[in-house]
Design an enzyme around this catalytic site. Structure first.
Site, PDB file in Angstrom:
ATOM      1  N   ASP A   1      21.820  26.125  59.739  1.00 34.72           N
ATOM      2  CA  ASP A   1      21.817  27.386  59.270  1.00 34.72           C
ATOM      3  C   ASP A   1      22.074  28.440  60.588  1.00 34.72           C
ATOM      4  OD1 ASP A   1      17.975  27.616  58.751  1.00 34.72           O
ATOM      5  OD2 ASP A   1      19.025  27.419  60.249  1.00 34.72           O
TER       6      ASP A   1
ATOM      7  N   ASN B   1      23.075  40.929  56.683  1.00 31.45           N
ATOM      8  CA  ASN B   1      23.256  41.465  55.553  1.00 31.45           C
ATOM      9  C   ASN B   1      22.495  43.107  55.803  1.00 31.45           C
ATOM     10  OD1 ASN B   1      24.128  39.309  54.086  1.00 31.45           O
ATOM     11  ND2 ASN B   1      21.924  38.285  53.571  1.00 31.45           N
TER      12      ASN B   1
ATOM     13  N   HIS C   1      26.106  43.636  52.511  1.00 30.27           N
ATOM     14  CA  HIS C   1      25.642  41.782  52.031  1.00 30.27           C
ATOM     15  C   HIS C   1      27.241  41.878  51.924  1.00 30.27           C
ATOM     16  CE1 HIS C   1      21.918  40.830  50.741  1.00 30.27           C
ATOM     17  NE2 HIS C   1      21.660  42.005  50.622  1.00 30.27           N
TER      18      HIS C   1
ATOM     19  N   ASP D   1      29.315  38.044  52.912  1.00 28.03           N
ATOM     20  CA  ASP D   1      29.396  37.381  52.628  1.00 28.03           C
ATOM     21  C   ASP D   1      31.045  36.666  52.850  1.00 28.03           C
ATOM     22  OD1 ASP D   1      28.403  37.173  50.440  1.00 28.03           O
ATOM     23  OD2 ASP D   1      29.565  38.508  49.265  1.00 28.03           O
TER      24      ASP D   1
ATOM     25  N   ASP E   1      21.973  30.684  53.845  1.00 27.77           N
ATOM     26  CA  ASP E   1      23.167  30.558  54.744  1.00 27.77           C
ATOM     27  C   ASP E   1      21.977  29.636  55.425  1.00 27.77           C
ATOM     28  OD1 ASP E   1      19.874  30.806  55.735  1.00 27.77           O
ATOM     29  OD2 ASP E   1      20.456  32.210  57.483  1.00 27.77           O
TER      30      ASP E   1
END
Length: 219
Positions: free
Chosen positions: A64, A72, A77, A81, A108
């Site tokens: 992760d 973010n 965001h 992404d 994530d």
């Protein structure tokens, strides 16, 4: 009536059916694919993984992104992404070279199943092979994101006889130790070190399980 006009009643339904089949195929791919990372969905990953771990050289990898919330919060965001999309593509390419496949578990966090030779140099595979690729800068609009990941791996030889959930737990523990110790990657130990509930660490910060465990300990 010309041959072209005679063929129209047959060609029109055929073309319509072909378009419908193409539409259904695209819908099916959408259902089977995570829309952000482009990787296979979790259900398909689990189905394939249950078969793949039967191979003696199979290994489960979990990773992760560290402090991803800051991406973010700082860049939005959309940038987050784009970062997840880049990570998905890089992880998928790494897995393909090792007869493997990957998924985004959520947020994530990613998982993969690959094959590694018994004498494989894990530091070369996971640091030079994977971590450095994932850590390459990501251009997200006007922002440059420098991803940082923690990686855990559990080979079938690390947990002999363990099923898929046991290998996932081993990789999860290894990933947590990497994050806790400030290392890039860790390999699973023969036994769990941290307490878990349903295969997830109860002490992992920021999770509902961690909060529940803290409440229980306070009683």
């Amino acid at each position: 009536m010309t041959p072209l006009l005679q063929a129209l009643p047959i060609a029109a339904p055929a073309a319509g059916w072909a378009a419908h089949v193409l539409f259904l195929a695209r819908r099916l791919r959408t259902v089977r694919t995570d829309p952000v990372s482009g990787l296979m969905c979790r259900a398909e990953f689990t189905s394939r993984a249950l078969r793949a771990i039967r191979h003696p050289q199979a290994a489960v990898v979990l990773l992760d992104l560290d402090d991803f919330k800051c991406v973010n919060d700082t860049y939005g965001h959309g940038a987050g992404d784009e970062t997840l999309t880049a990570i998905g593509r890089r992880l998928d390419a790494w897995c393909a070279r090792r007869q493997g496949f990957a998924t985004r578990l959520g947020g994530d966090e990613f998982a993969a199943v690959v094959r590694l030779a018994p004498d494989a140099d894990l530091h070369a595979e996971l640091f030079y092979g994977l971590w450095q690729q994932l850590a390459e800068p990501v251009e997200a609009g006007s922002a440059i994101i420098d991803p940082c990941v923690s990686i855990g791996i559990c080979r079938t030889t690390d947990r002999p006889g363990a099923g898929f959930s046991g290998l996932m737990r081993g990789a999860d523990e290894a990933m947590y130790r990497a994050k806790r110790l400030g290392h890039r990657w860790r390999s699973a130990l023969a036994m769990d070190v941290y307490a878990t509930v349903g295969g997830r660490r109860i002490g992992r910060p920021g999770t509902a399980l961690a909060a529940a465990a803290n409440r229980k300990g306070a009683r």
